[in-house]
Design an enzyme around this catalytic site. Structure first.
Site, mmCIF file in Angstrom:
data_model
loop_
_atom_site.group_PDB
_atom_site.id
_atom_site.type_symbol
_atom_site.label_atom_id
_atom_site.label_comp_id
_atom_site.label_asym_id
_atom_site.label_seq_id
_atom_site.Cartn_x
_atom_site.Cartn_y
_atom_site.Cartn_z
ATOM 1 N N ASP A 132 0.728 -1.183 -0.162
ATOM 2 C CA ASP A 132 0.112 -0.371 -0.182
ATOM 3 C C ASP A 132 1.119 1.579 0.215
ATOM 4 O O ASP A 132 2.276 1.253 0.340
ATOM 5 C CB ASP A 132 -0.501 0.136 1.118
ATOM 6 N N ASN A 158 -10.431 -2.370 -5.188
ATOM 7 C CA ASN A 158 -9.605 -1.504 -6.207
ATOM 8 C C ASN A 158 -11.006 -1.040 -7.089
ATOM 9 O O ASN A 158 -10.398 -0.486 -8.113
ATOM 10 C CB ASN A 158 -8.619 -2.326 -5.970
HETATM 11 C C1 IPE Z 1 -4.543 -2.596 -0.243
HETATM 12 O O1 IPE Z 1 -4.850 -1.611 -0.476
HETATM 13 C C2 IPE Z 1 -5.273 -3.668 -1.358
HETATM 14 C C3 IPE Z 1 -3.547 -4.392 -2.173
HETATM 15 C C4 IPE Z 1 -2.361 -3.681 -1.511
HETATM 16 C C5 IPE Z 1 -3.707 -5.133 -3.145
HETATM 17 P P1 IPE Z 1 -5.848 -0.938 -0.594
HETATM 18 O O2 IPE Z 1 -4.679 1.224 -0.595
HETATM 19 O O3 IPE Z 1 -6.831 -1.156 -1.401
HETATM 20 O O4 IPE Z 1 -6.569 -0.801 0.917
HETATM 21 P P2 IPE Z 1 -8.092 -0.006 1.375
HETATM 22 O O5 IPE Z 1 -8.894 0.675 0.885
HETATM 23 O O6 IPE Z 1 -7.365 1.432 1.583
HETATM 24 O O7 IPE Z 1 -8.201 -0.844 2.749
HETATM 25 C C1 IPE Z 2 -1.443 -0.028 -3.581
HETATM 26 O O1 IPE Z 2 -1.570 1.992 -3.515
HETATM 27 C C2 IPE Z 2 -1.482 -0.694 -5.082
HETATM 28 C C3 IPE Z 2 -3.277 -0.901 -5.025
HETATM 29 C C4 IPE Z 2 -4.079 -0.773 -3.963
HETATM 30 C C5 IPE Z 2 -3.098 -1.345 -6.277
HETATM 31 P P1 IPE Z 2 -2.804 2.625 -3.210
HETATM 32 O O2 IPE Z 2 -2.865 2.653 -4.554
HETATM 33 O O3 IPE Z 2 -3.894 2.240 -2.910
HETATM 34 O O4 IPE Z 2 -2.023 3.712 -2.712
HETATM 35 P P2 IPE Z 2 -2.788 4.567 -1.932
HETATM 36 O O5 IPE Z 2 -3.286 4.126 -0.609
HETATM 37 O O6 IPE Z 2 -3.195 5.782 -2.762
HETATM 38 O O7 IPE Z 2 -1.167 4.756 -1.593
HETATM 39 MG MG MG Z 3 -4.585 2.454 -0.811
#
Ligand code: IPE
Ligand code: IPE
Ligand code: MG
Length: 231
Positions: A9, A57
Site C-alpha cells: 500500500d 480496487n
Molecule cells: C490494499 O490496499 C489492497 C492492495 C494492496 C491490493 P487498499 O489501498 O486497497 O486498501 P484500503 O482500501 O485502504 O483498505
Molecule cells: C497500493 O497503493 C496499490 C493498490 C491498492 C493497487 P494505493 O494505490 O492504494 O496507494 P494509496 O493508499 O492510495 O497511497
Molecule cells: Mg491504498
C-alpha cells in the site's frame, strides 16, 4: 520464514506527494516488487506473496484499474518472466481472473506456462483478489462435490482449504503492510489466522531490500506457540 505476504500500500500517496499522477506511483511500486523478489530469493524464502489488486480496487474506476493492469502486464513480461526463466521461480496468481484485461490474461498464462516445471521460490500475485469471495467459491465447489458424491459428512477446514486459491501453499508466516494503515483489507482471511503481523509507515515505492532482510531478522526473534505452552 517460509512464506512472507506483503500488502503493497501507499503507491498513490507516494506519487501525489511528489506532484505526480497516481499511476507513476504504481509504476514505481512495480520496481519495488522486483527488489522484494530479489531480496526474498536471497533470503531463501519458499514463497512470497504480493497483494497487487483487490476486488474492492475496481471501485477506483476504469482509468486507474486499466492503468494498474497495464503496469502489471509490463512487469510480468519484462521483469517476472525473465526471472521465471533464469531463477526457476514458480508463479501463482490468486483471485478471480474473470474481470482482468485480455492483455493481462495473455501474459498471465505465458508466465504460468513458463514456470510449470520449476522448483524454485514461489511468487504469488493476488490480483482481483477478495478473501470473502475466495471462501464463498471454495464452499460452492465443496457443496457441488458433496452433492455429486451423496456425501453428508461434515466439512473440515482441511477439505475447505483444498479449494482455496492458495491450495498447497504454506500459510503466510508473516503479513507485512506498507503505507501506515493497520488493517488487512480482505487479504487471506483464513490463511493468516496465525501469521505474525508487521505494519510500517513506509510507502511501498520506498521499499528497499534491506527492509526485507531486517524483517526476516525481526521475525526470527519471535516465539511462536500456536496455542501450545512455550517450549
Ligand atoms: C490494499 O490496499 C489492497 C492492495 C494492496 C491490493 P487498499 O489501498 O486497497 O486498501 P484500503 O482500501 O485502504 O483498505
Ligand atoms: C497500493 O497503493 C496499490 C493498490 C491498492 C493497487 P494505493 O494505490 O492504494 O496507494 P494509496 O493508499 O492510495 O497511497
Ligand atoms: Mg491504498
Amino acid at each position: 520464514m517460509r512464506h512472507l505476504a506483503i500488502i503493497i500500500d501507499g503507491n498513490g500517496r507516494w506519487a501525489v506527494s511528489r506532484g505526480l499522477e497516481r499511476l507513476s506511483g504504481h509504476a514505481e511500486g512495480a520496481k519495488a516488487v522486483a527488489r522484494a523478489i530479489e531480496a526474498a530469493y536471497e533470503m531463501k524464502l519458499e514463497c512470497v506473496t504480493f497483494y497487487a489488486f483487490s476486488t474492492e480496487n475496481f471501485k477506483r474506476g476504469t482509468r486507474e484499474t486499466l492503468g494498474i493492469f497495464a503496469i502489471l502486464a509490463g512487469f510480468l513480461e519484462e521483469t517476472l518472466l525473465p526471472l521465471v526463466q533464469t531463477r526457476g521461480l514458480r508463479v501463482r496468481f490468486i483471485g478471480n481472473l474473470a474481470r482482468l484485461s485480455s492483455d493481462l490474461l495473455t501474459i498471465i498464462s505465458k508466465v504460468n506456462v513458463a514456470g510449470l516445471n520449476n522448483r524454485g521460490m514461489t511468487v504469488v500475485i493476488a490480483v482481483g483478489y477478495s478473501g470473502r469471495d475466495e471462501i464463498a467459491q471454495a464452499i460452492n465447489i465443496l457443496i457441488e462435490q458433496k452433492l455429486l458424491n451423496s456425501d453428508a459428512s461434515p466439512v473440515t477446514y482441511e477439505e475447505l482449504s483444498r479449494f482455496l486459491y492458495t491450495a498447497n501453499l504454506p500459510d503466510p508466516d508473516a503479513v507485512w503492510r506498507f503505507g501506515g494503515y493497520k488493517r488487512l483489507s480482505n487479504f487471506l482471511p483464513l490463511q493468516t489466522v496465525y501469521s505474525e503481523l508487521f505494519f510500517t509507515e513506509k510507502l511501498w515505492p520506498d521499499f528497499q531490500k534491506e527492509d526485507l532482510y531486517k524483517l526476516c531478522n525481526d521475525f526470527k526473534k519471535i516465539k511462536r506457540n500456536f496455542g501450545d505452552l512455550p517450549k
